[in-house]
Design an enzyme around this catalytic site. Sequence first.
Site, PDB file in Angstrom:
ATOM      1  N   LYS A  20       0.851  -1.202   0.000  1.00 25.87           N
ATOM      2  CA  LYS A  20       0.000   0.000   0.000  1.00 25.87           C
ATOM      3  C   LYS A  20       0.880   1.243   0.000  1.00 25.87           C
ATOM      4  O   LYS A  20       2.036   1.205   0.426  1.00 25.87           O
ATOM      5  CB  LYS A  20      -0.954   0.023   1.199  1.00 25.87           C
ATOM      6  N   ALA A 106       9.680  -0.623   4.836  1.00 26.80           N
ATOM      7  CA  ALA A 106       9.745   0.368   3.762  1.00 26.80           C
ATOM      8  C   ALA A 106       8.626   1.400   3.823  1.00 26.80           C
ATOM      9  O   ALA A 106       8.612   2.353   3.054  1.00 26.80           O
ATOM     10  CB  ALA A 106       9.680  -0.360   2.415  1.00 26.80           C
ATOM     11  N   GLY A 107       7.626   1.180   4.704  1.00 25.46           N
ATOM     12  CA  GLY A 107       6.450   2.051   4.725  1.00 25.46           C
ATOM     13  C   GLY A 107       5.388   1.585   3.743  1.00 25.46           C
ATOM     14  O   GLY A 107       4.468   2.323   3.399  1.00 25.46           O
ATOM     15  N   LEU A 108       5.517   0.308   3.296  1.00 25.87           N
ATOM     16  CA  LEU A 108       4.580  -0.226   2.302  1.00 25.87           C
ATOM     17  C   LEU A 108       3.669  -1.308   2.898  1.00 25.87           C
ATOM     18  O   LEU A 108       2.923  -1.965   2.168  1.00 25.87           O
ATOM     19  CB  LEU A 108       5.361  -0.801   1.108  1.00 25.87           C
ATOM     20  N   ALA A 109       3.727  -1.478   4.216  1.00 28.69           N
ATOM     21  CA  ALA A 109       2.878  -2.438   4.940  1.00 28.69           C
ATOM     22  C   ALA A 109       3.011  -3.877   4.443  1.00 28.69           C
ATOM     23  O   ALA A 109       2.037  -4.629   4.440  1.00 28.69           O
ATOM     24  CB  ALA A 109       1.407  -1.995   4.915  1.00 28.69           C
ATOM     25  N   GLY A 111       4.577  -6.530   5.782  1.00 28.48           N
ATOM     26  CA  GLY A 111       4.315  -7.520   6.828  1.00 28.48           C
ATOM     27  C   GLY A 111       2.840  -7.581   7.189  1.00 28.48           C
ATOM     28  O   GLY A 111       2.276  -8.672   7.361  1.00 28.48           O
ATOM     29  N   SER A 112       2.197  -6.420   7.272  1.00 33.45           N
ATOM     30  CA  SER A 112       0.750  -6.380   7.591  1.00 33.45           C
ATOM     31  C   SER A 112      -0.041  -7.078   6.489  1.00 33.45           C
ATOM     32  O   SER A 112      -1.020  -7.782   6.762  1.00 33.45           O
ATOM     33  CB  SER A 112       0.259  -4.931   7.701  1.00 33.45           C
ATOM     34  N   ASP A 145      -2.376  -1.601  10.620  1.00 33.53           N
ATOM     35  CA  ASP A 145      -2.604  -1.596   9.165  1.00 33.53           C
ATOM     36  C   ASP A 145      -3.250  -2.881   8.655  1.00 33.53           C
ATOM     37  O   ASP A 145      -3.642  -2.961   7.490  1.00 33.53           O
ATOM     38  CB  ASP A 145      -1.268  -1.422   8.414  1.00 33.53           C
TER      39      ASP A 145
HETATM   40  P1  ATP Z   1       4.157  -0.333   7.827  1.00 32.06           P
HETATM   41  O1  ATP Z   1       4.026   0.394   6.509  1.00 32.06           O
HETATM   42  O2  ATP Z   1       2.907  -1.108   8.231  1.00 32.06           O
HETATM   43  O3  ATP Z   1       4.750   0.494   8.927  1.00 32.06           O
HETATM   44  P2  ATP Z   1       6.572  -1.466   6.853  1.00 32.06           P
HETATM   45  O4  ATP Z   1       6.347  -1.658   5.389  1.00 32.06           O
HETATM   46  O5  ATP Z   1       7.316  -0.229   7.230  1.00 32.06           O
HETATM   47  O6  ATP Z   1       5.198  -1.528   7.600  1.00 32.06           O
HETATM   48  P3  ATP Z   1       7.280  -4.235   7.168  1.00 32.06           P
HETATM   49  O7  ATP Z   1       7.871  -4.592   5.846  1.00 32.06           O
HETATM   50  O8  ATP Z   1       5.926  -4.735   7.458  1.00 32.06           O
HETATM   51  O9  ATP Z   1       7.362  -2.666   7.437  1.00 32.06           O
HETATM   52  O10 ATP Z   1       8.339  -4.755   8.269  1.00 32.06           O
HETATM   53  C1  ATP Z   1       8.467  -4.163   9.527  1.00 32.06           C
HETATM   54  C2  ATP Z   1       9.153  -5.163  10.471  1.00 32.06           C
HETATM   55  O11 ATP Z   1       8.335  -6.323  10.622  1.00 32.06           O
HETATM   56  C3  ATP Z   1      10.504  -5.643   9.989  1.00 32.06           C
HETATM   57  O12 ATP Z   1      11.443  -5.306  10.967  1.00 32.06           O
HETATM   58  C4  ATP Z   1      10.383  -7.153   9.853  1.00 32.06           C
HETATM   59  O13 ATP Z   1      11.485  -7.830  10.409  1.00 32.06           O
HETATM   60  C5  ATP Z   1       9.122  -7.508  10.610  1.00 32.06           C
HETATM   61  N1  ATP Z   1       8.321  -8.572   9.943  1.00 32.06           N
HETATM   62  C6  ATP Z   1       7.676  -9.541  10.555  1.00 32.06           C
HETATM   63  N2  ATP Z   1       7.030 -10.312   9.681  1.00 32.06           N
HETATM   64  C7  ATP Z   1       7.249  -9.828   8.460  1.00 32.06           C
HETATM   65  C8  ATP Z   1       6.833 -10.207   7.148  1.00 32.06           C
HETATM   66  N3  ATP Z   1       6.058 -11.279   6.926  1.00 32.06           N
HETATM   67  N4  ATP Z   1       7.230  -9.435   6.115  1.00 32.06           N
HETATM   68  C9  ATP Z   1       8.005  -8.331   6.338  1.00 32.06           C
HETATM   69  N5  ATP Z   1       8.436  -7.949   7.556  1.00 32.06           N
HETATM   70  C10 ATP Z   1       8.062  -8.677   8.617  1.00 32.06           C
END
Ligand code: ATP
Length: 293
Positions: A20, A106-109, A111-112, A145
């Site tokens: 996202k 990365a701010g792209l959610a 993991g969520s 998220d």
């Molecule tokens: P958001 O935009 O929701 O803040 P994000 O894109 O910044 O999320 P994610 O890629 O979701 O961040 O990863 C954040 C942290 O979650 C990482 O430190 C990673 O180790 C942890 N993590 C746990 N499970 C996962 C997964 N399935 N995929 C990616 N990261 C994961």
Amino acid sequence: MLSDHIIITGGRALARSFAKINLTLDVLNKREDGYHNVEMIMQTVSLFDLVLVDKTHSGISVTTNLRFLPSNEKNLAYAAAREFFNATGMNGGCKIMIHKNIPVAAGLAGGSGNAAAVLAALNMLYNAGLSEQQLCELGLKLGADVPYCILGGTYLAEGIGEKLSPLPPMPNCSILLVKPPINISTAAIYEKIDSEDITVRPDTDAMGRALVSGDPSAVAAQLSNVMSTVTESMHPIVRGIKEKMIKNGAIGAEMSGSGPTVFGIFPDYATAKRSHDSFVYQFKDVFITAPAY
Ligand code: ATP
């Protein structure tokens, strides 16, 4: 709807788990529980991880193509499966395999999105009959998220991100994603937002109207993220990427979530591709995407 992106064959589910971007992101105030109330417009884009979920007799296992990602309960996909079995009382287990394409942290959610995909896949594999609303409630226990990722598309998110109202879909365009190799401390950004007087804020209603108009330039003109003001002062590279995208013909560019990924909206694929080609020499994580769902 996420379930539209899941194929079931026998005891196996294959899900596309989309990234996202935030068309707008405003932080309203800090709550007593430590979370922040936000107001943001979220949009699914066509970059996705593949999440394969196999039904097993017992236990949960997770493997991914990235060695540094946890494979225990610290992986959001694992936590989602555990939450599903606890909440439904179903007997059984699952084997989860994830191929990550979405850059991590990365701010792209990313993991969520994986957590949402696992919840929706298990609901289908086990015929658990959970409604979208119930899946969102389970998802919220895993992260703010996750409910949005269960719905996917274009939504206004309020509260900590869990109060979701549908908006018209983002008009078609090319969206270039560039993630610089820096680590952002989300906590440090929130701290600065709390302590400093932020003057540049998104006009969320105007973005809503821009989406209704269906005009990509109107949407591009309203891109705004209260976190990017703070991030750019700490990491000037974020501003540098935005400026380069605009020079390359983007009609708007902004940071997604707490960053550091920057996205640019391009009026056509050819211009986005030229910009892409100018970034790939500098950065590993560069993707041309489009609004998805
Ligand atoms: P958001 O935009 O929701 O803040 P994000 O894109 O910044 O999320 P994610 O890629 O979701 O961040 O990863 C954040 C942290 O979650 C990482 O430190 C990673 O180790 C942890 N993590 C746990 N499970 C996962 C997964 N399935 N995929 C990616 N990261 C994961």
